[in-house]
Design a protein around this motif. Structure first.
Motif, PDB file in Angstrom:
ATOM      1  N   GLN A 242       8.526 -63.610 -21.093  1.00 47.22           N
ATOM      2  CA  GLN A 242       8.858 -63.040 -22.394  1.00 47.22           C
ATOM      3  C   GLN A 242       7.778 -63.354 -23.431  1.00 47.22           C
ATOM      4  O   GLN A 242       7.444 -62.505 -24.260  1.00 47.22           O
ATOM      5  N   PHE A 243       7.211 -64.547 -23.375  1.00 49.27           N
ATOM      6  CA  PHE A 243       6.137 -64.866 -24.319  1.00 49.27           C
ATOM      7  C   PHE A 243       4.886 -64.074 -23.977  1.00 49.27           C
ATOM      8  O   PHE A 243       4.168 -63.615 -24.871  1.00 49.27           O
ATOM      9  N   ARG A 244       4.608 -63.894 -22.692  1.00 54.92           N
ATOM     10  CA  ARG A 244       3.461 -63.085 -22.309  1.00 54.92           C
ATOM     11  C   ARG A 244       3.582 -61.675 -22.878  1.00 54.92           C
ATOM     12  O   ARG A 244       2.629 -61.102 -23.408  1.00 54.92           O
ATOM     13  N   ARG A 245       4.793 -61.130 -22.808  1.00 59.27           N
ATOM     14  CA  ARG A 245       5.016 -59.802 -23.384  1.00 59.27           C
ATOM     15  C   ARG A 245       4.863 -59.824 -24.904  1.00 59.27           C
ATOM     16  O   ARG A 245       4.343 -58.874 -25.501  1.00 59.27           O
ATOM     17  N   ALA A 246       5.324 -60.880 -25.512  1.00 60.50           N
ATOM     18  CA  ALA A 246       5.198 -60.986 -26.971  1.00 60.50           C
ATOM     19  C   ALA A 246       3.730 -60.988 -27.389  1.00 60.50           C
ATOM     20  O   ALA A 246       3.340 -60.323 -28.355  1.00 60.50           O
ATOM     21  N   VAL A 247       2.896 -61.715 -26.645  1.00 55.66           N
ATOM     22  CA  VAL A 247       1.469 -61.764 -26.979  1.00 55.66           C
ATOM     23  C   VAL A 247       0.818 -60.411 -26.731  1.00 55.66           C
ATOM     24  O   VAL A 247      -0.036 -59.965 -27.509  1.00 55.66           O
ATOM     25  N   TYR A 248       1.233 -59.721 -25.677  1.00 48.78           N
ATOM     26  CA  TYR A 248       0.645 -58.416 -25.393  1.00 48.78           C
ATOM     27  C   TYR A 248       1.016 -57.410 -26.479  1.00 48.78           C
ATOM     28  O   TYR A 248       0.167 -56.642 -26.956  1.00 48.78           O
ATOM     29  N   ALA A 249       2.283 -57.385 -26.877  1.00 56.05           N
ATOM     30  CA  ALA A 249       2.690 -56.493 -27.963  1.00 56.05           C
ATOM     31  C   ALA A 249       1.955 -56.847 -29.249  1.00 56.05           C
ATOM     32  O   ALA A 249       1.498 -55.970 -29.996  1.00 56.05           O
ATOM     33  N   TYR A 250       1.838 -58.129 -29.515  1.00 61.31           N
ATOM     34  CA  TYR A 250       1.110 -58.623 -30.692  1.00 61.31           C
ATOM     35  C   TYR A 250      -0.340 -58.144 -30.663  1.00 61.31           C
ATOM     36  O   TYR A 250      -0.906 -57.723 -31.679  1.00 61.31           O
ATOM     37  N   ASP A 251      -0.939 -58.186 -29.481  1.00 63.14           N
ATOM     38  CA  ASP A 251      -2.329 -57.746 -29.314  1.00 63.14           C
ATOM     39  C   ASP A 251      -2.461 -56.242 -29.533  1.00 63.14           C
ATOM     40  O   ASP A 251      -3.466 -55.748 -30.043  1.00 63.14           O
ATOM     41  N   GLN A 252      -1.445 -55.483 -29.146  1.00 63.44           N
ATOM     42  CA  GLN A 252      -1.484 -54.041 -29.352  1.00 63.44           C
ATOM     43  C   GLN A 252      -1.436 -53.680 -30.833  1.00 63.44           C
ATOM     44  O   GLN A 252      -2.066 -52.706 -31.263  1.00 63.44           O
ATOM     45  N   VAL A 253      -0.686 -54.429 -31.608  1.00 65.79           N
ATOM     46  CA  VAL A 253      -0.680 -54.195 -33.054  1.00 65.79           C
ATOM     47  C   VAL A 253      -2.086 -54.402 -33.609  1.00 65.79           C
ATOM     48  O   VAL A 253      -2.536 -53.680 -34.500  1.00 65.79           O
ATOM     49  N   ASN A 254      -2.791 -55.371 -33.064  1.00 56.67           N
ATOM     50  CA  ASN A 254      -4.163 -55.614 -33.508  1.00 56.67           C
ATOM     51  C   ASN A 254      -5.063 -54.405 -33.254  1.00 56.67           C
ATOM     52  O   ASN A 254      -6.000 -54.145 -34.012  1.00 56.67           O
ATOM     53  N   VAL A 255      -4.792 -53.657 -32.184  1.00 63.40           N
ATOM     54  CA  VAL A 255      -5.581 -52.453 -31.919  1.00 63.40           C
ATOM     55  C   VAL A 255      -5.441 -51.472 -33.078  1.00 63.40           C
ATOM     56  O   VAL A 255      -6.419 -50.899 -33.556  1.00 63.40           O
ATOM     57  N   VAL A 256      -4.216 -51.271 -33.546  1.00 64.65           N
ATOM     58  CA  VAL A 256      -4.003 -50.374 -34.687  1.00 64.65           C
ATOM     59  C   VAL A 256      -4.626 -50.974 -35.947  1.00 64.65           C
ATOM     60  O   VAL A 256      -5.236 -50.266 -36.749  1.00 64.65           O
TER      61      VAL A 256
END
Length: 688
Positions: A242-256
């Motif tokens: 779940q934390f791995r997913r949280a970091v990945y989603a967090y990283d995707q926001v950084n793309v925007v």
């Protein structure tokens, strides 16, 4: 849009479907699959099925601009703690570096769902002093925070405020001893955060929302001496799934977030590294917060404007397009000052169907943000008039897929045939979005024009490529045919300018198809000049004589439509505009070069004696099929169509001959047309 379950199957089959509204709804599956379970109405979900695009996160290239900010006062128990979502300033409880402080170094990475190792970017790093057993992530404990750091674009530890220098920590613990240092990483900065949703366990106190935390599997650095540099080297933050997913989603926001500088060259207010999601805000950004639930928690993927939260079931954290799309809804709500109207979408909606202008604008815009941020357009680049796989697409600006595709074609630099011919980047589209509130794409377009941005013919062409017609009239050049596919239900519209006094002709070549040609005198197509509507698959034309006492020189607007009674499937066609540039005299042969790229010609022939028969013969070159007509003058109403022209008959070797007795003196028009594909060669005209 809201996703209620993860897409499966071929991404193109999935990509054509969407479901829902911002507040309630359920996911629909592709046409050949069974619908998924509806999301609970209480979840405030907006269901949808956007394309399952194959997207890779961009490679880190350096510091992001506008600058990411951190405010440690948001952390539980921190001095001057603030509410979640309050962007605030850049204050923190950082420890200034000095003789009595320690400094840390290291680079944090994580492994995504595809087993790709990536930098853990823009995380808050809490430097902890271990007093006994380590604190557990998300659980209050006895260990103290003795300093703060952040990870930069490359995952490296940096100062939490200036984001460039090293990060320091206090050198003494609460009892005056040397600190035992370990790290806690947090998915939060001033601009965005990924939170564990609030919980209300039965019989237990409610647990408020809070950022995800992880303690990397690194050994504690015990008894760190004063002034020491503590290097954690390069490590993987690991943690539960779940934390791995949280970091990945967090990283995707950084793309925007990284995409934003490329769309903000707006000179007023001046460019600033503190720019936020909303151009009206600066350092005090409205934080974008995502609630990440466990996988298949029944929440789907949506933006909830009441909570100001993006809601994600765990599986959607691994879908970059979904995350960016829902984030775009949150940005729109922010720019619209929390006054974004309801989506206007039904509980279940699909990207290729027509619902409402509001639904199409909000959903189409959100998909455009995701596409432009990731640089992946996929099937949005190929959709145009007549797109029909696996289901026919509706047309116009009430179809969200059409709005998305139109914005993609305006912003990208790749032009798709036949009408996409403009590319400007995302900046001007984004500027109009930031400067106004829109409830439809048409209103947005009006605002774009008011902003002074390009709404000329080439830009309208890119809209027309995506079945949005805001007055596009495709320009025609004399002597150059235009080849197009089957006319859409409203017809294909053109524009031309007559510049030469004399006869001109607009000729429609429709091999094996029954199309009609109408010419108007105004762009709005209310003043009809003439129509050529011969039944069957014959070619059509409208000829006009311009000049003093005739039709005025200037602009005209042809329209090609499929005849109401025409069978399907219809065929492609060509349309050409030609003006008379030469004359056909008695007994003097005239040669005209014609081919597939020059399919219509008109020459004038003067008549001085009415009532005297005239014979004209046109002899084609090898491989050419021609037709021959004569049109007679008639004062100010000198407009002729195929039905009112003098036709010819076929002679030896495909030659065409006609004999007529003129009723008027003056210039008569001799029209030659070529049907279908033809080799280049000279057509010989002879008047007897």
């Amino acid at each position: 849009m809201t996703y209620a379950s993860k897409p499966s199957g071929h991404r193109r089959a999935w990509g054509i479907l969407c479901a829902a509204a911002i507040v309630t709804g359920a996911l629909t599956a592709p046409p050949l699959a069974s619908p998924a379970e509806a999301a609970p109405a209480s979840s405030a979900d907006e269901s949808t099925s956007l394309p399952d695009l194959e997207i890779a996160l961009p490679t880190a290239t350096g510091e992001a601009k506008p600058r990411v900010r951190f405010d440690t006062r948001k952390r539980p128990g921190a001095p001057g703690a603030k509410a979640a979502g309050d962007g605030g300033g850049t204050q923190s409880a950082k420890v200034p570096c000095g003789p009595g402080t320690g400094k840390i170094g290291g680079t944090a990475q994580y492994t995504d769902h595809a087993q790709t190792v990536r930098p853990a970017r823009w995380l808050l790093v809490e430097i902890m002093d271990q007093d006994g057993a380590r604190d557990q992530p998300g659980v209050p404990g006895d260990d103290d925070v003795i300093g703060y750091a952040a990870t930069n674009q490359k995952g490296e530890f940096v100062d939490v405020e200036d984001l460039t220098s090293g990060a320091c920590f206090a050198q003494e613990d609460e009892v005056g001893g040397k600190p035992d240092v370990y790290l806690r990483l947090v998915t939060e900065n001033n601009q965005w955060a990924v939170y564990e949703p609030p919980k209300a366990p039965p019989g237990q106190p409610a647990v408020p929302e809070r950022a995800y935390e992880v303690i990397p599997p690194l050994a504690t650095k015990n008894d760190v001496p004063p002034g020491a540099f503590t290097d954690f080297a390069t490590f993987n933050i690991a943690g539960e799934e779940q934390f791995r997913r949280a970091v990945y989603a967090y990283d995707q926001v950084n793309v925007v977030w990284e995409w934003l500088p490329d769309v903000w060259p707006w000179p007023n207010p001046p460019a600033s590294p503190d720019r936020c999601w909303d151009v009206d805000e600066f350092a005090a950004c409205k934080q974008k917060i995502m609630h990440l639930y466990p996988e298949n928690a029944g929440k789907g993927a949506n933006y909830n404007p009441v909570l100001d939260r993006v809601i994600l079931d765990g599986q959607f954290a691994d879908e970059p397009f979904v995350v960016a799309h829902e984030l775009a809804h949150a940005i729109m709500d922010d720019v619209y000052q929390d006054q974004m109207p309801g989506s206007g979408c039904p509980p279940v909606h699909q990207v290729h169907k027509s619902y409402s202008a509001l639904c199409a604008w909000q959903e189409g815009f959100a998909s455009w943000v995701a596409i432009d941020a990731y640089g992946v357009a996929d099937w949005y680049e190929t959709a145009t008039w007549g797109t029909g796989s696996p289901e026919p697409w509706a047309d116009g600006d009430t179809v969200e897929g059409r709005v998305t595709s139109a914005m993609v074609d305006i912003s990208d630099v790749t032009d798709e045939k036949p009408w996409d011919r403009h590319g400007e980047g995302a900046a001007l589209l984004w500027s109009t979005f930031q400067l106004h509130q829109s409830s439809s794409f048409q209103q947005f377009w009006t605002q774009r024009a008011a902003d002074g941005f390009d709404v000329s013919t080439n830009v309208l062409a890119s809209l027309y490529q995506n079945t949005i017609d805001y007055g596009f009239r495709e320009p025609m050049t004399a002597g150059t045919p235009i080849f197009r596919s089957v006319p859409n239900p409203n017809g294909h519209n053109y524009s031309l300018n007559t510049k030469t006094a004399g006869w001109s002709v607009i000729a429609l070549d429709t091999p094996n198809a029954d199309y009609d040609l109408t010419v108007f005198d105004d762009k709005n197509q209310t003043a009809k000049v003439a129509s050529s509507e011969t039944a069957g698959t014959t070619d059509e034309f409208v000829a006009m004589e311009s000049g003093p006492g005739k039709r005025p020189l200037g602009d005209y607007y042809p329209r090609v439509t499929k005849a109401a009674e025409a069978p399907t499937p219809a065929k492609n066609y060509s349309l050409q505009f030609a003006e008379s540039q030469t004359s056909l005299a008695k007994l003097l042969p005239l040669k005209i070069t014609m081919s597939t790229t020059n399919k219509a010609a008109v020459v004038k022939t003067e008549v001085t004696q009415p009532g005297v028969p005239i014979t004209i013969t046109a002899t084609p070159a090898a491989g050419q099929t021609i037709d021959l007509f004569v049109v007679q003058p008639g004062g100010a109403g000198s407009v002729r169509t195929r039905a009112t022209a003098i036709p010819s008959t076929t002679g030896p070797a495909g030659a065409r001959t006609l004999t007529f007795t003129p009723q008027f003196t003056g210039a008569h028009g001799v029209i030659v047309t070529i049907s279908g594909i033809a080799l280049e060669g000279q057509v010989s005209l002879l008047r007897k």
